[in-house]
Write an enzyme that holds these catalytic residues in place. Structure first.
Site, short mmCIF file in Angstrom:
data_model
loop_
_atom_site.label_atom_id
_atom_site.label_comp_id
_atom_site.label_asym_id
_atom_site.label_seq_id
_atom_site.Cartn_x
_atom_site.Cartn_y
_atom_site.Cartn_z
N HIS A 198 0.85 -1.19 0.00
CA HIS A 198 0.00 0.00 0.00
C HIS A 198 0.89 1.25 0.00
O HIS A 198 1.94 1.28 0.64
CB HIS A 198 -0.87 0.04 1.25
N GLU A 201 -1.97 6.80 -0.66
CA GLU A 201 -3.38 7.11 -0.37
C GLU A 201 -3.44 8.10 0.78
O GLU A 201 -3.80 9.26 0.59
CB GLU A 201 -4.17 5.84 -0.01
#
Length: 351
Positions: A198, A201
């Site tokens: 990840h 974001e």
């Protein structure tokens, strides 16, 4: 007239294990074992979330942990996997890579190896029952020690070619030091696993750059904020790194104020490979087809653009070549359906 989004064949590359649970299943399992759920997971579902600050992320993580706690038996795990597969098939899914951190279930299910065996067996059964191609991405938690991530990377490598196709790094990207997980990703790289951390974001392009430098990702979980730095975005495009963009969760967590602000057009214009994903339907209330429907409505996407998004999801996957070729042919068929037939078409904008 717009073609039916659910009839569009697609791959799903960003779906978390616990977050894939149906809301009705959560309520049923909690009632069975007398587990009291927060109102935000009952009457106020889907919950109002924001991860703009540490307190907001803590609340999100607490709801996630509560949801995980209802999975008590082997049958519960098998049910979750089967229902996730059924939901994807309903939404046009042809291939699913479901992401799981075995350490979150190890204490209840006999350790990380035993739980991984259970998940892979459940995936095999669900795939056979539903016809959906499925595989597993094992993910480490960046809030834990990097040595724990190495243990999970070795576990993922052990199962490479036996149902595990990738290794990820999840949780709040604002915590921990990304470069300290380099060793775990090197283990996964040597096993020829997809590297899917990840990034980009909750933090901006500077963290995307750190992910690129330290982890060498194959795909980037989210990565949507790379749009804020043309040089970072160009680097992603040139390297062929796919972005797993999850529009509904981006808005729910406060990354963008609304769906029209999700910079999908900018990413596509720059030449980025984008695979839309649902992230955590249990907490965000939107499944795979919903991501396509919301982006169609927010950005006035034409059917050929939606078809290309579906193609990119397939090409960025670790599906076998035979599956890729078959699904790509199905996408072409969806797009080429005669307008006059009316089959597979709808005027609806929502999924």
């Amino acid at each position: 007239m717009a073609r039916d989004i659910r009839a569009l064949p697609k791959a799903h590359l960003h779906l978390h294990f616990t977050g894939s649970m149906r809301h009705a299943t959560l309520l049923e399992l909690a009632e069975r074992d007398g587990i009291t759920l927060p109102e935000s997971l009952v009457e106020d579902w889907p919950p109002q979330l924001s991860a703009a600050d540490e307190k907001g992320w803590f609340r999100f993580q607490r709801l996630y942990d509560v949801a995980r706690s209802v999975l008590r038996t082997e049958g519960d795990v098998r049910r979750l996997v089967r229902e996730a597969a059924e939901d994807d098939v309903r939404d046009g899914g042809r291939w699913l890579e479901i992401q799981v951190d075995p350490s979150g279930y190890a204490a209840r299910f006999g350790g990380i190896t035993a739980f991984t065996d259970l998940v892979l067996d459940a995936v095999e059964d669900a795939s056979r029952e539903t016809g959906l191609g499925m595989a597993v991405v094992i993910a480490a938690n960046r809030t834990r020690h990097p040595l724990d991530a190495r243990t999970l990377a070795r576990l993922a490598a052990q199962y490479a070619g036996r149902g595990v196709v990738g290794f990820g790094l999840s949780n709040d990207e604002r915590r921990g030091r990304t470069d300290e997980f380099r060793g775990a990703f090197e283990i996964a790289r040597r096993a020829d696993l997809a590297l899917v951390p990840h990034g980009g974001e909750l933090l901006g392009p500077s963290h995307v750059r750190t992910c690129l430098d330290s982890l060498g990702p194959t795909r980037l979980g989210h990565g949507v904020r790379s749009s804020e730095d043309p040089q970072v975005l160009d680097r992603i495009v040139q390297a062929g790194i796919a972005l797993e963009v999850c529009p509904v969760s981006n808005v729910a967590l406060g990354v963008y104020p609304d769906l029209s602000s999700v910079p999908l057009p900018q990413l596509l214009e720059a030449g980025a490979t984008v695979a839309l994903g649902a992230d955590d339907p249990l907490l965000f209330g939107s499944q795979l087809a919903g991501q396509y429907a919301t982006m169609r409505a927010a950005h006035d996407l034409e059917d050929d653009q939606l078809a290309e998004l579906a193609r990119m999801s397939v090409r960025a996957s670790r599906a076998p070549n035979s599956v890729r070729d078959s699904v790509l042919a199905e996408i072409d068929l969806w797009l080429s359906e005669a307008d006059s037939s009316g089959e597979g078409r709808t005027t609806e904008r929502k999924s």
